[in-house]
Design an enzyme around this catalytic site. Structure first.
Site, mmCIF file in Angstrom:
data_model
loop_
_atom_site.group_PDB
_atom_site.id
_atom_site.type_symbol
_atom_site.label_atom_id
_atom_site.label_comp_id
_atom_site.label_asym_id
_atom_site.label_seq_id
_atom_site.Cartn_x
_atom_site.Cartn_y
_atom_site.Cartn_z
ATOM 1 N N TRP A 128 0.818 -1.322 0.100
ATOM 2 C CA TRP A 128 -0.009 -0.108 0.038
ATOM 3 C C TRP A 128 0.699 1.303 0.105
ATOM 4 O O TRP A 128 1.911 1.379 0.763
ATOM 5 C CB TRP A 128 -0.961 0.035 1.179
ATOM 6 N N ASP A 209 -2.150 -5.957 8.651
ATOM 7 C CA ASP A 209 -2.931 -4.848 8.096
ATOM 8 C C ASP A 209 -4.333 -5.279 7.677
ATOM 9 O O ASP A 209 -4.316 -6.039 6.732
ATOM 10 C CB ASP A 209 -2.325 -4.082 7.452
ATOM 11 N N LYS A 244 -13.697 0.633 4.264
ATOM 12 C CA LYS A 244 -14.185 0.089 3.150
ATOM 13 C C LYS A 244 -15.621 -0.817 3.409
ATOM 14 O O LYS A 244 -16.567 -0.949 2.818
ATOM 15 C CB LYS A 244 -13.261 -0.924 2.225
HETATM 16 C C1 LMR Z 1 -6.171 3.068 -1.513
HETATM 17 O O1 LMR Z 1 -5.446 2.241 -1.176
HETATM 18 O O2 LMR Z 1 -6.615 3.531 -2.440
HETATM 19 C C2 LMR Z 1 -7.099 3.396 -0.225
HETATM 20 O O3 LMR Z 1 -6.746 2.553 0.970
HETATM 21 C C3 LMR Z 1 -7.171 4.919 0.152
HETATM 22 C C4 LMR Z 1 -5.948 5.473 0.856
HETATM 23 O O4 LMR Z 1 -6.187 5.951 1.904
HETATM 24 O O5 LMR Z 1 -4.778 5.152 0.092
#
Ligand code: LMR
Length: 396
Positions: A128, A209, A244
């Site tokens: 992420w 996570d 989400k």
């Molecule tokens: C994403 O990965 O698009 C979401 O989790 C939003 C974010 O805060 O990055």
């Protein structure tokens, strides 16, 4: 004061939102930030959330301070949802409300730095986009290994095992509990078992996570691997986001759970986490947590929410099945049907991603990550044609 201050590069995901909103083309397609969209391209407030909000409006008597731990009943209910009923009352596990999954990760990151400044943070690539900034912000050393092969659309499990062998005792491995962001490629149960054994063998600490519980196969099924790890090891971190699965994105609703090896250490964790929270934001915002507590504690609301979650999951699976049938040059779309959650990562270069945006109005993360939900209402043939055009021209 600000003479030497240099602007930072924009966050890639938040910048994609900004660029998409500014684009006047009617045909533009938003596959950027991870937000659920229905077949009309909307992200509506869930009915269960609206009902909970109505009840709160009628029944809430005060908005006085709660304390750095926030809503304790919420943390208990969310702990049971994510980790199972046996964590409630377990005095080796400390759970605390946090401002979103990001807030939970940041609390955990600061706790790691306070407890063991030598601990390295291991991230599987790609991960992420906010994991690096969060752990960088606390000055942690980040190490990486390959999680995913985008050409083969598969998990590089051997790379994780090699990283665990190489890591120092006490290092932390950030693992996505389910619906890996950005690839959708999760571990099998056999792999989770091997992960638990390796964590124990090399005395490593998992940071699980959890942002998409219920988006892969079901509320219980999605946490089976993470729970197995959480129960197997003496120390663990779990960050949970309700953005989400409850659609509470902007309400910043999350929690951090920490397992310590005994109750006295869990107490020490508690006082440190509360101190970190107090110095950062004093106490977390209440509204989202109050909604989740209300939904999880009232049978009818909970059933309504679970039905809405099933509908979101099935819609995502429907898009995955349609995507899997696409034929675009050498891209193998078939595995996307077996992957989970909101995202897939296509083997595209940054230049190809930029051309999709400039020439076709198709917005995605610079890494080639697409939000599956953004394709719900899209014409997949046009999407495939756009992909073909950037792949062919680049290859030529
Ligand atoms: C994403 O990965 O698009 C979401 O989790 C939003 C974010 O805060 O990055």
């Amino acid at each position: 004061m600000f003479e030497d201050l240099r602007p930072r590069p924009p966050d890639p995901l938040l910048d994609t939102i900004r660029q998409f909103r500014a684009d006047p083309r009617a045909s533009k397609l938003d596959l950027g930030v991870g937000v659920y969209q229905d077949a009309q391209g909307r992200t509506p407030v869930l009915r269960s959330v609206k009902d909970a909000e109505r009840r709160l409006l009628e029944t809430q008597q005060t908005k006085t301070y709660l304390g750095a731990e926030g809503d304790l009943d919420y943390a208990r209910a969310l702990g049971a949802l994510a980790l199972g009923n046996d964590v409630v009352g377990d005095d080796t596990v400390f759970g605390v409300q946090a401002p979103g999954g990001t807030g939970a990760l940041r609390l955990g990151a600061e706790l790691i730095r306070a407890a063991n400044p030598q601990a390295q943070i291991w991230l599987g690539r790609p991960s992420w986009a906010n994991h690096d900034p969060i752990f960088n912000a606390v000055g942690a050393t980040i190490r990486d290994y390959q999680h995913f092969n985008a050409e083969k659309q598969s998990v590089c499990f051997d790379s994780l095992m090699a990283a665990m062998k190489e890591a120092n005792a006490g290092d932390v491995f950030v693992l996505h509990a389910a619906c890996h962001n950005p690839t959708g490629a999760d571990f099998s149960m056999e792999e989770w078992q091997e992960i638990a054994q390796a964590l124990l063998r090399y005395r490593l600490v998992p940071f699980l996570d959890t942002a998409y519980q219920g988006f892969a196969r079901g509320l219980e099924e999605d946490m089976a691997g993470a729970r197995l790890v959480f129960r197997a090891v003496p120390e663990a971190f779990v960050s949970v986001s309700c953005s989400k699965n409850f659609g509470l994105y902007r309400e910043r609703t999350g929690a951090l759970f920490v397992r310590a090896s005994d109750a006295a250490k869990a107490d020490s964790v508690r006082s440190n986490v509360l101190g970190i929270a107090r110095a950062n934001y004093s106490m977390p915002p209440d509204h989202g947590a109050a909604i989740v507590r209300t939904i999880l504690s009232e049978t009818a609301l909970r059933s309504m929410w679970e039905e809405e979650l099933v509908a979101m999951r099935e819609s995502l699976q429907g898009v995955r099945a349609r995507l899997a049938r696409l034929r675009v040059n050498s891209i193998d779309f078939a595995p996307i049907a077996q992957q989970n959650g909101m995202f897939a990562t296509l083997p595209l270069t940054k230049a190809q991603v930029a051309r999709l945006k400039d020439e076709h109005g198709i917005y995605m993360a610079p890494s080639g990550r697409i939000n599956i939900a953004g394709l719900m209402s899209a014409d997949l043939d046009s999407f495939a044609a756009a992909l073909r055009s950037v792949l062919v021209d680049t290859a030529a």
